[in-house]
Design an enzyme around this catalytic site. Structure first.
Site, PDB file in Angstrom:
ATOM      1  N   LEU A 592       0.816  -1.220   0.000  1.00  7.75           N
ATOM      2  CA  LEU A 592       0.000   0.000   0.000  1.00  7.75           C
ATOM      3  C   LEU A 592       0.846   1.265   0.000  1.00  7.75           C
ATOM      4  O   LEU A 592       0.424   2.303  -0.492  1.00  7.75           O
ATOM      5  CB  LEU A 592      -0.919   0.013   1.231  1.00  7.75           C
ATOM      6  CG  LEU A 592      -1.991  -1.063   1.301  1.00  7.75           C
ATOM      7  CD1 LEU A 592      -2.716  -0.991   2.632  1.00  7.75           C
ATOM      8  CD2 LEU A 592      -2.975  -0.921   0.149  1.00  7.75           C
ATOM      9  N   GLY A 593       2.041   1.185   0.584  1.00  8.71           N
ATOM     10  CA  GLY A 593       2.879   2.368   0.654  1.00  8.71           C
ATOM     11  C   GLY A 593       4.237   2.035   1.223  1.00  8.71           C
ATOM     12  O   GLY A 593       4.498   0.912   1.667  1.00  8.71           O
ATOM     13  N   GLY A 595       7.688   4.002   3.465  1.00  9.44           N
ATOM     14  CA  GLY A 595       8.284   5.170   4.095  1.00  9.44           C
ATOM     15  C   GLY A 595       9.573   4.803   4.779  1.00  9.44           C
ATOM     16  O   GLY A 595      10.145   3.722   4.560  1.00  9.44           O
ATOM     17  N   GLY A 596      10.056   5.707   5.638  1.00 12.13           N
ATOM     18  CA  GLY A 596      11.325   5.486   6.300  1.00 12.13           C
ATOM     19  C   GLY A 596      11.313   4.303   7.246  1.00 12.13           C
ATOM     20  O   GLY A 596      12.346   3.693   7.519  1.00 12.13           O
ATOM     21  N   PHE A 597      10.140   3.932   7.746  1.00  4.76           N
ATOM     22  CA  PHE A 597      10.026   2.784   8.646  1.00  4.76           C
ATOM     23  C   PHE A 597      10.046   1.481   7.873  1.00  4.76           C
ATOM     24  O   PHE A 597      10.629   0.492   8.290  1.00  4.76           O
ATOM     25  CB  PHE A 597       8.716   2.902   9.442  1.00  4.76           C
ATOM     26  CG  PHE A 597       8.499   1.810  10.436  1.00  4.76           C
ATOM     27  CD1 PHE A 597       8.985   1.929  11.725  1.00  4.76           C
ATOM     28  CD2 PHE A 597       7.796   0.661  10.098  1.00  4.76           C
ATOM     29  CE1 PHE A 597       8.771   0.930  12.653  1.00  4.76           C
ATOM     30  CE2 PHE A 597       7.572  -0.342  11.022  1.00  4.76           C
ATOM     31  CZ  PHE A 597       8.073  -0.205  12.314  1.00  4.76           C
ATOM     32  N   GLY A 598       9.415   1.478   6.724  1.00  6.20           N
ATOM     33  CA  GLY A 598       9.345   0.270   5.918  1.00  6.20           C
ATOM     34  C   GLY A 598       8.115   0.279   5.043  1.00  6.20           C
ATOM     35  O   GLY A 598       7.523   1.324   4.770  1.00  6.20           O
ATOM     36  N   VAL A 600       4.145  -0.788   3.879  1.00 10.35           N
ATOM     37  CA  VAL A 600       2.806  -0.997   4.424  1.00 10.35           C
ATOM     38  C   VAL A 600       2.064  -1.940   3.480  1.00 10.35           C
ATOM     39  O   VAL A 600       2.021  -1.713   2.265  1.00 10.35           O
ATOM     40  CB  VAL A 600       2.027   0.321   4.570  1.00 10.35           C
ATOM     41  CG1 VAL A 600       0.635   0.053   5.131  1.00 10.35           C
ATOM     42  CG2 VAL A 600       2.780   1.279   5.466  1.00 10.35           C
ATOM     43  N   LYS A 614       2.019  -2.256   8.848  1.00 11.22           N
ATOM     44  CA  LYS A 614       3.269  -1.517   8.665  1.00 11.22           C
ATOM     45  C   LYS A 614       4.410  -2.349   9.246  1.00 11.22           C
ATOM     46  O   LYS A 614       4.528  -2.485  10.467  1.00 11.22           O
ATOM     47  CB  LYS A 614       3.190  -0.145   9.335  1.00 11.22           C
ATOM     48  CG  LYS A 614       4.467   0.673   9.142  1.00 11.22           C
ATOM     49  CD  LYS A 614       4.267   2.153   9.457  1.00 11.22           C
ATOM     50  CE  LYS A 614       4.155   2.420  10.937  1.00 11.22           C
ATOM     51  NZ  LYS A 614       4.159   3.871  11.236  1.00 11.22           N
ATOM     52  N   ASP A 713       4.691  16.330  12.897  1.00 14.62           N
ATOM     53  CA  ASP A 713       4.768  16.050  11.460  1.00 14.62           C
ATOM     54  C   ASP A 713       3.379  16.081  10.830  1.00 14.62           C
ATOM     55  O   ASP A 713       2.976  15.170  10.110  1.00 14.62           O
ATOM     56  CB  ASP A 713       5.437  14.696  11.214  1.00 14.62           C
ATOM     57  CG  ASP A 713       5.983  14.586   9.790  1.00 14.62           C
ATOM     58  OD1 ASP A 713       6.143  15.638   9.127  1.00 14.62           O
ATOM     59  OD2 ASP A 713       6.240  13.459   9.342  1.00 14.62           O
TER      60      ASP A 713
END
Length: 928
Positions: A592-593, A595-598, A600, A614, A713
């Site tokens: 699905l997406g 980011g910096g965490f990993g 999704v 996530k 944020d």
């Protein structure tokens, strides 16, 4: 300041004499002759205005006549006398209370002063004026003869308003007159519940007796006897016809009409905002080829892209909706290149802006305590608002100050105050009082049963009085319940039950038995239950096994938060194993997406519930810290506008968070619909609702959590939408808590956030506050209005704030509003949202509103849209079709994004504001 009060022509006086009842006449007018002796008023022979003495409006001060040398034959009677508040010390106030008003209505309040050396001391004073708990202005008397007018237009929040004179240690406050006039709700739209206007100058051009404001050498006059019309449906200022029937023009046909002024800073505002209103009406029948076209130039910047032509015998009004803030003002009215005639102007009003955001004490509490004051004739310093400002709070009262809500009275101590008579029934209206001490007075009668209905009352002392009768049974019950400490001794005729009014000495111990015996039993039962729980927990720990609902460690690292409504709850979210995540996501098949965490991933639980997983990437540099922060926060925050966490995974090296699935993705995708054809266009109503719901989520973080949370944020990609387009704030990996009782910020070593959204004050100090979130949310509001990203890339990178301010200053909302908005919109609600956004993105955090203020203003915007009929456009259209199955809507907001360590070289933007014209015309001010 002295000014021509031509607005009085709009407020025609009522006939008849108003008695001193501290309330308006039949037309809503109050006209007070301060210092007038006696109880009867009079009608002024010239103005036909009815004046009343001030004895019914204030209980302080003394009456005086001005010195005979300052009395002139032509002087109105109302200037002969004053009320002086001698004896007040610095920091104290004296107030007039004007009652029987309409809550939420706009009123003109005018205070008048003529010193006239009434005290024979020839000491010209300086003192402050307050409207309720908000600062109004400072009165500076220049000489004994000068007449000073101070005028404000405000929204009155209750059915009364108090006008207070505050001694600042520079002379004795006094007043000559006080007037109040109601206004139609549509007039002066710049006046809101959060903002009032203070008159700086009002100019009626072309009248022969206005020499003070009329340069006959430079300016010529134009006049007519014909009536100048208004558009009754659209006019929002309604200058009197007599004012509009005269105008001025430069004698030099190529000349300009030039004005300049400067607003003095105030104790609360070093750079006061300025609102001005210009009236133009063509008074001559122009020849066929003659053209009078003009433009308005402020500080060398034209306020219109093209000129406009005044309409014959119709009022055209030009004004700014959002306050300008400049050190000085140079305004010119110039003829355009197309004009064959010089410019004109009929009238000009200039106002400074005052904030009226300070909430007074709860109106029910005020009414109750004022009734108590009147009954017992309490003097002390019981003047004005009981609790505010805190430095002027009434003696013997304690108040609570909940953020975003009216102040409440929690304690009343009238011990040894000489009270007599019965116990006032008004005490039962203090619904939040916890401590009530009426001891050692001369009170008679019985204890009112209504006191037992005070929900917060925990201490009541009526000892040392002359009370009689029985203690009410419901008070006795609360004593037995251990919810009330009642002290009643030294009342010889008071008894504890209705059977007898003889109270034996040892019967005083009966109430103690009611309390002590149940308390001892409760302690014994509690000890037994505690031992049972300890033994059971020890047994459980010996047989401990890993279950799917195993509790996560709830110890908080320093700086993290616990929210008020769930701080004692254990984590009961589901704990998943990594194997279970593989099954839920079909072996992590659909992304699905990222980011910096990993990444999704899309997933489904056993019962068919769709979720977003996530999963922390092993290469992530943000992982563990942000994972723990977000997991611990999300287990304790519970609000409909914050993203919901279903569970978590901490299985060896694998870490993941499982969220409720939000089918419509991020707000960013719907704003940038031109670049993402899979997202849906949003109507203005939907944008307003998303803005309000997001603001409510942030308000909860700031006000509903203890200690408060700063998100750090806030941005459009961190606002998720469900199938009904309901907004949820997401991504709490960067959030921080702070103790707002001891500090106003969080000290950090690393600047975090996303370029374009980061508060410049935070960049400079490295100390984020809740106002940092407000700044970021202001950027989101601009994105909703404009459809543009936070940083525009073409032709050169520029902040959306700078881009929007420059265009709003031209006064045309169509230059700013998103062309992709679905359906129509109320132009006033769009203007108001843009105004809110500019306030949120002020350079200084002290100039920004709180999220509570933002929520209230957005609610007003929704009401404007509802009045247009915009509420018919609902988000239900998204419930049909396959929006919930759209695989192309990203879930970047579920990820801890790549937004840390932003650059600190954001440009500083000059505060530019909107010069508004009514939306019925393409250019120039609206013709009436």
């Amino acid at each position: 300041m002295a000014a021509m009060p031509w607005l009085l022509l709009l407020c025609v006086a009522a006939s008849g004499t108003l008695q001193a009842r501290a309330q308006p006449d039949s037309k809503g007018f109050i006209s007070i002759d301060c210092g007038l002796s006696g109880e009867r008023g009079y009608v002024d022979e010239t103005t036909k205005i009815s004046f009343v003495p001030d004895a019914g409006f204030t209980d302080a001060g003394t009456n005086h006549n001005i010195s005979a040398e300052y009395v002139t034959p032509s002087m109105a009677k109302s200037w002969y006398n004053v009320r002086s508040f001698a004896g007040t010390s610095a920091g104290t106030r004296s107030c007039y209370t004007l009652r029987s008003l309409v809550s939420g209505l706009k009123y003109i309040i005018r205070a008048k002063f003529k010193y006239g050396n009434y005290d024979g001391l020839d000491r010209k004073p300086i003192f402050d004026l307050h409207i309720g708990v908000n600062y109004w202005t400072t009165v500076n008397v220049s000489d004994p003869e000068t007449v000073t007018w101070e005028e404000a237009i405000v929204v009155v929040p209750d059915d009364f308003v108090q006008v207070c004179l505050v001694n600042i240690g520079a002379g004795t406050p006094f007043i000559s007159g006080l007037d109040l006039r109601p206004l139609k709700r549509k007039l002066y739209p710049q006046v809101t519940a959060e903002q009032g206007l203070v008159l700086f100058k009002r100019l009626n051009f072309g009248v022969t007796n206005a020499a003070t404001f009329f340069d006959t050498v430079t300016w010529g006059t134009i006049s007519t006897t014909s009536k100048v019309e208004h558009d009754v449906n659209k006019d929002i200022f309604e200058a009197p016809t007599a004012v509009l029937q005269t105008a001025i023009r430069p004698r030099n046909a190529s000349g300009n009409l030039d004005f300049n002024w400067r607003l003095e800073p105030t104790p609360n505002d070093p750079s006061p905002g300025c609102i001005f209103i210009l009236h133009f009406a063509e008074l001559q029948v122009l020849p066929s080829k003659a053209v009078r076209e003009l433009n308005v130039v402020l500080n060398d910047k034209p306020l219109y892209t093209s000129g406009f032509m005044p309409v014959h015998l119709y009022d055209s009004t030009a004004y700014n909706s959002i306050p300008f803030r400049h050190s000085g003002y140079n305004l010119s009215i110039k003829a355009t290149a197309n004009s064959t005639l010089p410019p004109i102007i009929n009238a000009f009003e200039i106002f400074s802006v005052i904030p009226t955001t300070n909430l007074g004490t709860d109106s029910q509490d005020v009414s109750a305590i004022m009734e108590i004051k009147a009954k017992y004739q309490v003097k002390k310093n019981w003047v004005g608002d009981p609790c505010l400002p805190k430095t002027m709070a009434w003696d013997r009262l304690t108040c609570s100050y909940p953020p975003g809500s009216p102040t409440r009275i929690t304690s009343v101590n009238l011990s040894s105050s000489g009270l007599d008579g019965d116990i006032s029934s008004a005490l039962a209206n203090l619904k939040t009082v916890q401590y009530l001490d009426l001891s050692n007075n001369n009170l008679t009668g019985s204890i009112p049963d209504a006191l037992s209905q005070l929900p917060s009352l925990t201490f009541l002392d009526v000892s040392g009085n002359q009370l009689n009768g029985s203690i009410p049974s419901r008070l006795l019950k609360r004593i037995r319940d251990d919810s009330l400490d009642l002290r009643y001794g030294n009342n010889p005729n008071l008894c504890t039950n209705s059977n007898s009014c003889q109270l034996p000495a040892k019967k005083n111990n009966k109430l103690a038995i009611y309390i002590v015996v149940p308390a001892v039993l409760a302690v014994i039962v509690s000890v037994i239950l505690l031992l049972f729980c300890v033994l059971k927990r020890k047994k459980r720990s010996m047989n401990n096994s890993v279950t799917r609902r195993k509790e996560m460690i709830t110890t908080y690292p320093p700086g993290n938060n616990v929210c008020t409504d769930s701080s004692l709850q254990r984590l009961e979210n589901r704990r998943f194993t990594y194997k279970e995540l593989e099954m839920i996501t079909n072996n992590f098949q659909r992304v699905l997406g990222r980011g910096g965490f990993g990444y999704v991933y899309d997933g489904f639980l056993e019962d068919g519930t769709q979720v977003a997983v996530k999963l922390r990437s092993h290469s992530s540099h943000q992982g563990v810290k942000e994972f723990l922060a977000e997991a611990q926060i999300l287990t304790r925050i519970h609000h409909k506008n914050l993203v919901s966490m279903i569970g978590y995974c901490k299985d060896g090296e694998y870490m993941a968070l499982v969220y409720k699935y939000m089918s419509e993705g991020t707000l960013q995708e719907h704003i940038e619909v031109g670049s993402n054809h899979n997202a849906s266009r949003l109507s203005w109503t939907e944008r307003l609702r998303i803005a309000l719901e997001s603001a409510q989520g942030l308000e909860y973080l700031h006000k509903g959590c203890n200690p408060p949370l700063i998100h750090r944020d806030v941005k459009a990609t961190n606002i998720l939408l469900n199938a009904r387009l309901e907004a949820r704030i997401a991504d709490f990996g960067l959030s921080k808590a702070f103790d707002d009782s001891n500090d106003t910020h969080v000290s950090t070593n690393t600047l975090v956030g996303t370029p374009g959204y980061v508060d410049p004050e935070y960049q400079a100090t490295m100390q984020p506050t809740t106002k940092s979130d407000v700044y970021s949310f202001g950027v989101v509001l601009l994105e909703l209005v404009t459809g543009k990203p936070a940083i525009l890339r073409e032709p050169v990178p520029v902040s959306i704030i700078q881009w929007a301010r420059e265009r709003l200053a031209r006064g045309n909302i169509e230059d700013v509003v998103d062309s992709q908005i679905l359906g129509g919109y109320d132009v006033n609600s769009v203007w108001k949202v843009a105004d809110i956004a500019l306030k949120c993105t002020a350079q200084m955090s002290t100039h920004r509103p709180t999220m509570t203020d933002v929520v209230m203003q957005l609610q007003e915007c929704i009401e404007l849209e509802k009045a247009r009929g915009g509420d018919d456009i609902t988000s239900d259209r998204f419930l049909s079709g396959n929006s919930g199955e759209n695989p192309n809507l990203s879930y970047d907001a579920y990820t801890t994004n790549q937004s840390t360590n932003v650059s600190q070289n954001n440009s500083t933007f000059e505060m530019e504001h909107n010069f508004k014209r009514l939306p019925t015309m393409d250019t120039g001010p609206s013709a009436r």
